[in-house]
Design a protein around this motif. Structure first.
Motif, PDB file in Angstrom:
ATOM      1  N   ASP A   1      25.908 -25.687  15.973  1.00  0.00           N
ATOM      2  CA  ASP A   1      24.616 -25.007  16.127  1.00  0.00           C
ATOM      3  C   ASP A   1      24.612 -23.644  15.447  1.00  0.00           C
ATOM      4  OD1 ASP A   1      23.472 -27.044  17.587  1.00  0.00           O
ATOM      5  OD2 ASP A   1      24.143 -26.251  19.514  1.00  0.00           O
ATOM      6  N   CYS A   2      25.762 -23.184  15.004  1.00  0.00           N
ATOM      7  CA  CYS A   2      25.870 -21.899  14.311  1.00  0.00           C
ATOM      8  C   CYS A   2      25.718 -22.156  12.813  1.00  0.00           C
ATOM      9  CB  CYS A   2      27.222 -21.242  14.598  1.00  0.00           C
ATOM     10  SG  CYS A   2      27.528 -20.958  16.359  1.00  0.00           S
ATOM     11  N   LEU A   3      24.695 -21.559  12.218  1.00  0.00           N
ATOM     12  CA  LEU A   3      24.317 -21.912  10.850  1.00  0.00           C
ATOM     13  C   LEU A   3      24.609 -20.811   9.849  1.00  0.00           C
ATOM     14  CD1 LEU A   3      20.853 -23.604  11.479  1.00  0.00           C
ATOM     15  CD2 LEU A   3      23.116 -24.680  11.393  1.00  0.00           C
ATOM     16  N   ASN A   4      25.107 -21.238   8.683  1.00  0.00           N
ATOM     17  CA  ASN A   4      25.227 -20.362   7.529  1.00  0.00           C
ATOM     18  C   ASN A   4      23.861 -20.342   6.849  1.00  0.00           C
ATOM     19  OD1 ASN A   4      25.709 -19.925   4.509  1.00  0.00           O
ATOM     20  ND2 ASN A   4      27.740 -19.471   5.310  1.00  0.00           N
ATOM     21  N   LEU A   5      23.300 -19.141   6.681  1.00  0.00           N
ATOM     22  CA  LEU A   5      21.948 -19.009   6.130  1.00  0.00           C
ATOM     23  C   LEU A   5      21.989 -18.470   4.707  1.00  0.00           C
ATOM     24  CD1 LEU A   5      20.242 -17.298   9.220  1.00  0.00           C
ATOM     25  CD2 LEU A   5      20.276 -19.744   8.676  1.00  0.00           C
ATOM     26  N   PRO A   6      21.185 -19.040   3.785  1.00  0.00           N
ATOM     27  CA  PRO A   6      20.233 -20.140   3.969  1.00  0.00           C
ATOM     28  C   PRO A   6      20.838 -21.529   3.745  1.00  0.00           C
ATOM     29  CG  PRO A   6      20.008 -19.302   1.752  1.00  0.00           C
ATOM     30  CD  PRO A   6      21.083 -18.455   2.413  1.00  0.00           C
ATOM     31  N   THR A   7      22.141 -21.600   3.492  1.00  0.00           N
ATOM     32  CA  THR A   7      22.779 -22.837   3.048  1.00  0.00           C
ATOM     33  C   THR A   7      22.503 -24.018   3.963  1.00  0.00           C
ATOM     34  OG1 THR A   7      24.516 -21.615   1.911  1.00  0.00           O
ATOM     35  CG2 THR A   7      25.022 -23.876   2.526  1.00  0.00           C
ATOM     36  N   GLU A   8      22.549 -23.805   5.278  1.00  0.00           N
ATOM     37  CA  GLU A   8      22.462 -24.944   6.197  1.00  0.00           C
ATOM     38  C   GLU A   8      21.051 -25.193   6.727  1.00  0.00           C
ATOM     39  OE1 GLU A   8      26.123 -26.013   8.575  1.00  0.00           O
ATOM     40  OE2 GLU A   8      26.308 -23.825   8.532  1.00  0.00           O
TER      41      GLU A   8
ATOM     42  N   TRP B   1      26.288 -11.927   9.695  1.00  0.00           N
ATOM     43  CA  TRP B   1      26.997 -13.026  10.344  1.00  0.00           C
ATOM     44  C   TRP B   1      27.158 -14.181   9.372  1.00  0.00           C
ATOM     45  CZ3 TRP B   1      28.699 -11.335  14.901  1.00  0.00           C
ATOM     46  CH2 TRP B   1      28.000 -10.302  15.512  1.00  0.00           C
ATOM     47  N   MET B   2      28.403 -14.612   9.164  1.00  0.00           N
ATOM     48  CA  MET B   2      28.603 -15.781   8.318  1.00  0.00           C
ATOM     49  C   MET B   2      27.913 -16.990   8.921  1.00  0.00           C
ATOM     50  SD  MET B   2      32.095 -17.638   6.971  1.00  0.00           S
ATOM     51  CE  MET B   2      32.545 -16.252   5.923  1.00  0.00           C
ATOM     52  N   PHE B   3      27.946 -17.076  10.247  1.00  0.00           N
ATOM     53  CA  PHE B   3      27.251 -18.136  10.956  1.00  0.00           C
ATOM     54  C   PHE B   3      26.428 -17.509  12.076  1.00  0.00           C
ATOM     55  CE2 PHE B   3      31.147 -20.027   9.266  1.00  0.00           C
ATOM     56  CZ  PHE B   3      30.619 -21.077   8.528  1.00  0.00           C
ATOM     57  N   ASN B   4      25.167 -17.884  12.169  1.00  0.00           N
ATOM     58  CA  ASN B   4      24.267 -17.358  13.196  1.00  0.00           C
ATOM     59  C   ASN B   4      24.121 -18.392  14.298  1.00  0.00           C
ATOM     60  OD1 ASN B   4      22.709 -14.708  12.085  1.00  0.00           O
ATOM     61  ND2 ASN B   4      23.301 -16.058  10.402  1.00  0.00           N
ATOM     62  N   CYS B   5      24.508 -17.995  15.518  1.00  0.00           N
ATOM     63  CA  CYS B   5      24.581 -18.926  16.651  1.00  0.00           C
ATOM     64  C   CYS B   5      23.367 -18.782  17.563  1.00  0.00           C
ATOM     65  CB  CYS B   5      25.858 -18.676  17.441  1.00  0.00           C
ATOM     66  SG  CYS B   5      27.365 -18.902  16.452  1.00  0.00           S
ATOM     67  N   GLN B   6      22.928 -19.905  18.103  1.00  0.00           N
ATOM     68  CA  GLN B   6      21.732 -19.921  18.940  1.00  0.00           C
ATOM     69  C   GLN B   6      21.952 -19.313  20.315  1.00  0.00           C
ATOM     70  OE1 GLN B   6      18.513 -20.932  17.823  1.00  0.00           O
ATOM     71  NE2 GLN B   6      19.781 -20.577  16.021  1.00  0.00           N
TER      72      GLN B   6
END
Length: 496
Positions: free
Chosen positions: A343-350, A278-283
């Motif tokens: 709330d959707c995060l790029n990991l580990p960047t954000e 996932w480019m962005f992981n959402c809660q």
């Protein structure tokens, strides 16, 4: 042409299938609803399982996993994360009901398969006439001159007491410009399901291993009269292989890498990737929320051990401060468009405490592909721009020249190339400030950066609207360049 952080090609392969039991009784003390979901066999998937970080609790979770027919791949008791596998499509739902399990998430959407290596597209480095006192290919290293590396090296080449962990596709341990600086005793592969493997061959790059070796050269290629020179040519490099043969960096690989970095007390790590799929992981998604928790725990563990982690901003020209949609996930099966929020995060960047690096070309302007964002980007660094910013060098190649496997040299561009430039400057700072904490190194990095204002006209390279972007902020802190463009010369002068 798109600019992926790591070019990928899919291959058909034979799946690996593990037998799982049907409905099994859970161990004593494990609470599960009596009318739980039926067991259904599907593809073999990997899962991150989060629990409390203590031996007894981890053991209970391991037992729950095996009772449900799953396999425990590896447990990171330091952070309360267990890596598991199962072919039961209801495995996560069942395990979430087990006592002591805080969250469970599938770390991929594609079944685990055997895959083949593929060759990355890397331009060969042309021969350049050497100049006395310079490395043979120095004339083509516009990136190093842009940040004052030649001047910095008159003051400092870095210290061999500083280790930079390169979390990537491995490093060619035999390369003439890298071999002397690679610390084999601190190198590891994490792609065997998230288990550390210290065998030499395990952390060497595969056929598609150009990326990690290229990154390593920008940080610490030796000043030895061969090829190129890196920013901190006397520091140590540790290869931490987190990219598998399909080009993926799954959560369990990254977790392994960050815990390894913390356990071995690296001063700095470079992370030129985002965690797949996932480019962005959402809660609001159980799987993605569990992935975020597990990766965050690993990053925070490394930070508690004194590690400063550096990450690439990304190559999608996305404003990370105003995210609205994700069109690239899941990237291991069939990507689709979905709305996302902050709330959707790029990991580990954000993640908190991570130094985030955007990319500039030879003119010092944002590279057309570089992602950005006010209060997201820490600093900017040369990553290349072969379309709109062409250097006046012998080869006139706007990308970054560095080492690639097989004793060769080649060109790549991306925030993947910008990030190791910042890691290299931090290695110089850590060398001249051995007492500095990770937070203090970050402050030193931002203080020495050259302020760079937002463009006065709308950002629209090429004029066709394909790469438009809006820069927010002032001269000293904005979404394109953060605190500014890094400066190796100033970094080397701080101790004087």
């Amino acid at each position: 042409m798109s600019v992926p952080r790591i070019s990928r090609t899919r291959y058909a392969a034979v799946g690996v299938v593990l037998a799982t039991a049907g409905a099994l009784a859970l161990p004593s003390g494990t609470a599960v609803a009596a009318s739980g979901p039926e067991s259904t066999t599907g593809p073999l998937l990997s899962y991150v399982v989060n629990t409390k970080a203590n031996h007894g609790q981890v053991q209970k979770v391991e037992k729950a996993i095996t009772t449900l027919g799953g396999t425990v791949v590896y447990s990171y008791e330091q952070i309360g994360v267990v890596i598991a596998r199962s072919t039961d499509t209801q495995f996560a739902a069942k395990l979430r009901q087990a006592k002591g399990v805080e969250s469970v998430g599938a770390s991929r959407t594609k079944g685990i398969t055997a895959s083949e290596d593929r060759v990355a597209e890397v331009a060969p480095a042309p021969a350049a006439a050497p100049v006395a006192g310079e490395e043979p290919l120095w004339a083509n290293q516009w990136d190093m001159r842009q940040i004052g590396v030649d001047k910095a090296h008159k003051l400092s080449l870095g210290s061999n007491k500083v280790t930079v962990g390169v979390l990537d596709s491995g490093i060619d341990g035999t390369h003439e410009d890298l071999a002397a600086n690679i610390d084999a005793s601190q190198s590891v592969s994490c792609i065997d399901g998230g288990k550390p493997n210290t065998a030499w061959d395990a952390w060497q790059p595969g056929v598609d291993g150009d990326h990690g070796t290229h990154v390593a050269g920008s940080i610490a290629a030796a000043k030895n009269g061969k090829g190129i020179e890196g920013i901190a040519p006397n520091v140590k490099l540790a290869a931490v292989k987190v990219v598998d043969d399909g080009g993926f960096i799954y959560p369990e690989y990254a977790i392994c890498g960050f815990v390894w970095a913390g356990e071995h007390k690296f001063k700095i790590t470079n992370n030129s990737y985002f965690v797949d799929p996932w480019m962005f992981n959402c809660q609001n998604d159980a799987d993605q929320a569990a992935i975020t928790t597990a990766v965050r725990r690993a990053v925070e563990f490394s930070q508690r051990k004194g590690v400063l982690n550096v990450a690439a901003a990304g190559n999608e020209n996305i404003d990370l401060a105003h995210k609205t949609k994700d069109v690239a996930s899941p990237d291991d099966t069939t990507p689709g468009e979905r709305p996302i929020t902050q709330d959707c995060l790029n990991l580990p960047t954000e993640l908190d405490g991570v130094v985030v690096v955007s990319s500039v070309g030879v003119n010092g302007e944002k590279s057309y592909y570089s992602s950005y964002g006010k209060n997201k980007v820490t600093v900017a660094a040369p990553g290349g721009d072969r379309r709109y910013q062409i250097p006046n060098t012998p080869d006139q190649n706007g990308r970054v020249l560095s080492t690639i496997p097989g004793g060769q040299y080649g060109y790549m561009q991306g925030t993947s190339m910008a990030s190791p430039h910042a890691a290299g400057v931090l290695a110089l700072l850590a060398s001249t400030h051995p007492w500095a904490s990770a937070d203090e190194l970050t402050e030193l990095l931002t203080n020495q950066a050259e302020s760079h204002a937002c463009p006065s006209a709308p950002y629209n390279p090429g004029g066709a609207g394909e790469w438009t972007a809006t820069c927010e902020g002032g001269v000293d802190d904005n979404g394109f360049y953060g605190a500014g463009i890094i400066n190796a010369e100033k970094a080397a002068q701080w101790w004087r």
